[in-house]
Motif scaffolding. Structure first.
Motif, PDB file in Angstrom:
ATOM      1  N   LYS A 203       0.694  -1.515  -0.192  1.00 14.93           N
ATOM      2  CA  LYS A 203      -0.090  -0.166  -0.172  1.00 14.93           C
ATOM      3  C   LYS A 203       0.750   1.608  -0.066  1.00 14.93           C
ATOM      4  N   VAL A 204       0.572   2.300  -0.646  1.00  9.46           N
ATOM      5  CA  VAL A 204       0.726   3.503  -0.553  1.00  9.46           C
ATOM      6  C   VAL A 204       0.063   4.635  -0.242  1.00  9.46           C
ATOM      7  N   ILE A 205       0.189   5.055   1.031  1.00 12.37           N
ATOM      8  CA  ILE A 205      -0.920   5.968   1.640  1.00 12.37           C
ATOM      9  C   ILE A 205      -0.302   7.476   1.385  1.00 12.37           C
ATOM     10  N   ILE A 206      -1.483   8.187   1.682  1.00  9.88           N
ATOM     11  CA  ILE A 206      -0.748   9.849   1.780  1.00  9.88           C
ATOM     12  C   ILE A 206      -1.828  10.573   2.903  1.00  9.88           C
ATOM     13  N   TRP A 207      -0.859  11.080   3.699  1.00  9.65           N
ATOM     14  CA  TRP A 207      -1.239  11.768   4.714  1.00  9.65           C
ATOM     15  C   TRP A 207      -1.082  13.241   4.763  1.00  9.65           C
ATOM     16  N   LYS A 208      -2.482  14.167   5.140  1.00  8.65           N
ATOM     17  CA  LYS A 208      -1.846  15.318   6.057  1.00  8.65           C
ATOM     18  C   LYS A 208      -0.678  15.895   6.852  1.00  8.65           C
ATOM     19  N   GLN A 217      -5.484   6.360  -0.192  1.00 12.45           N
ATOM     20  CA  GLN A 217      -5.321   4.844   0.258  1.00 12.45           C
ATOM     21  C   GLN A 217      -4.253   4.218  -1.390  1.00 12.45           C
ATOM     22  N   ILE A 218      -3.323   3.769  -1.660  1.00 12.47           N
ATOM     23  CA  ILE A 218      -3.725   3.263  -3.660  1.00 12.47           C
ATOM     24  C   ILE A 218      -2.863   1.517  -2.828  1.00 12.47           C
ATOM     25  N   TRP A 251       0.587  10.078  -9.587  1.00  9.25           N
ATOM     26  CA  TRP A 251      -0.843  10.304  -9.497  1.00  9.25           C
ATOM     27  C   TRP A 251      -0.266  12.112  -9.295  1.00  9.25           C
ATOM     28  N   ASN A 252      -1.650  12.407 -10.029  1.00 10.84           N
ATOM     29  CA  ASN A 252      -2.146  12.851  -9.147  1.00 10.84           C
ATOM     30  C   ASN A 252      -3.038  13.352  -8.313  1.00 10.84           C
ATOM     31  N   VAL A 253      -2.382  13.548  -6.520  1.00  9.93           N
ATOM     32  CA  VAL A 253      -3.262  13.146  -5.335  1.00  9.93           C
ATOM     33  C   VAL A 253      -4.544  13.899  -4.969  1.00  9.93           C
TER      34      VAL A 253
END
Length: 364
Positions: A203-208, A217-218, A251-253
């Motif tokens: 998994k790839v997870i984007i966090w603030k 997440q992807i 990717w465009n988050v």
């Protein structure tokens, strides 16, 4: 095997088509002439099958990698620089440093994962640890580090715990089950408002940040070992797929969608490292191309991409994975560090005169 060098080629010779039939005379497999002398029945299908297997085996020995032949015109001048430390000095860590080291932006301190289950900050002036703290569990190991700013350090461990610390290692936020397994990579965006983490859970997870709140997440078919944010487009993230899936996806988050995906460059390859040049935003990719017979053996290839499917320069020098690509001199010098125990330092733009005139491209 004969080869010719094209005047516009760099590093890679232009190979001409090779006829592998020349080895058939010494083959261990029977051919038509051999079979005719030994038996009345001739199984030509089996003969052709054996000959094809032999030719493929011979081709694998002589040309083990599916090399990509490129014309570099005009060539970008990668030059190997002679380098020696300006000030020799060593420090003893008592073999406590484990998986990761991350420099602070001021260049005077760096964070390290320590054995057993500790995190520390090392000061190069006093040449010792100035602070250290425990991680989450007795058998925890710090696997990834990222400085968000001078007073904010984010860590990931083998238990999937994501933590945020102050510069003196006081924990201010923690996500207990950020990933299902080890967090192997943390990367922060150019505006320092987002971080991306990847784990062995694929998994790839984007966090603030600094809230450390999950954004989206992807899930990938293989482990993502490489992450890189664009140097001035804060929404653009590059991910490199792992074993046998050696390709890059952008990717465009903001839209939570992939922008474009690279075509597979090499067979049996993985992406070990990604980094954008801070001046030109060219994407530099480190591939490990495994040998077909033994996936633990192969060679490292470093490619420079002007866009996702256009290679403008390529290096074939390392005999192992290249897990680290580091910039120096504000993006004019590139260091490649490989598992073959070689450190190479390259002038990315060629002569210093050419590099000095480059200006950072601005987003329109």
């Amino acid at each position: 095997v004969n080869s010719k060098t094209h005047p516009n080629d760099r590093f890679i010779p232009r190979r001409i088509p090779v006829n592998f039939d020349f080895g058939s005379q010494n083959s261990q497999f029977p051919f038509e002439s051999d079979v005719e002398r030994e038996t009345e029945f001739i199984n030509y299908a089996k003969v052709r099958y054996n000959r094809t297997n032999y030719q493929n085996a011979l081709k694998e020995v002589l040309m083990p990698l599916d090399m990509k032949i490129l014309n570099f015109f005009p060539p970008k001048k990668f030059k190997h620089n002679e380098w020696t430390p300006a000030d020799e000095g060593t420090t003893s860590t008592n073999k406590r440093v484990q998986h990761c080291v991350k420099w602070k932006n001021d260049g005077m301190r760096f964070a390290v994962g320590l054995f057993p289950n500790k995190l520390g900050v090392w000061d190069i002036v006093v040449k010792k640890l100035i602070c250290e703290t425990f991680c989450c569990l007795p058998f925890c190991e710090i696997c990834s580090l990222e400085w968000i700013n001078d007073n904010c350090l984010v860590t990931g461990c083998n238990n999937g715990v994501l933590k945020m610390h102050t510069a003196d290692l006081k924990c201010i936020r923690r996500v207990r089950f950020a990933h299902d397994s080890a967090i192997i990579n943390i990367a922060s965006s150019c505006n320092r408002k987002l971080i991306a983490t990847s784990g062995t859970d694929r998994k790839v997870i984007i966090w603030k940040v600094p809230e450390l709140e999950g954004y989206f997440q992807i899930t990938f078919p293989s482990v993502v070992r490489a992450l890189a944010w664009h140097p001035w487009r804060s929404a653009l993230l590059a991910t490199g797929l792992g074993f046998k899936e050696g390709r890059v996806i952008l990717w465009n988050v903001n839209t939570h969608k992939d922008v474009i995906s690279e075509r597979n460059t090499y067979k049996n390859s993985s992406v070990d490292c990604l980094t954008f040049n801070p001046i030109t935003a060219e994407l530099v990719v480190s591939y490990f191309v495994a040998c077909g017979r033994d996936v633990s053996k192969g060679s490292g290839v470093v490619s420079v991409l002007s866009n996702i499917n256009k290679v403008v320069e390529e290096l074939h020098i390392h005999n192992g994975p290249v897990p680290y690509l580091l910039w120096g001199d504000q993006g004019r010098v590139l260091a490649s560090i490989s598992a073959d125990e070689n450190l190479c330092i390259w002038s990315f733009f060629g002569s210093s005169d050419n590099g000095a005139n480059l200006k950072k491209k601005k987003e329109k």
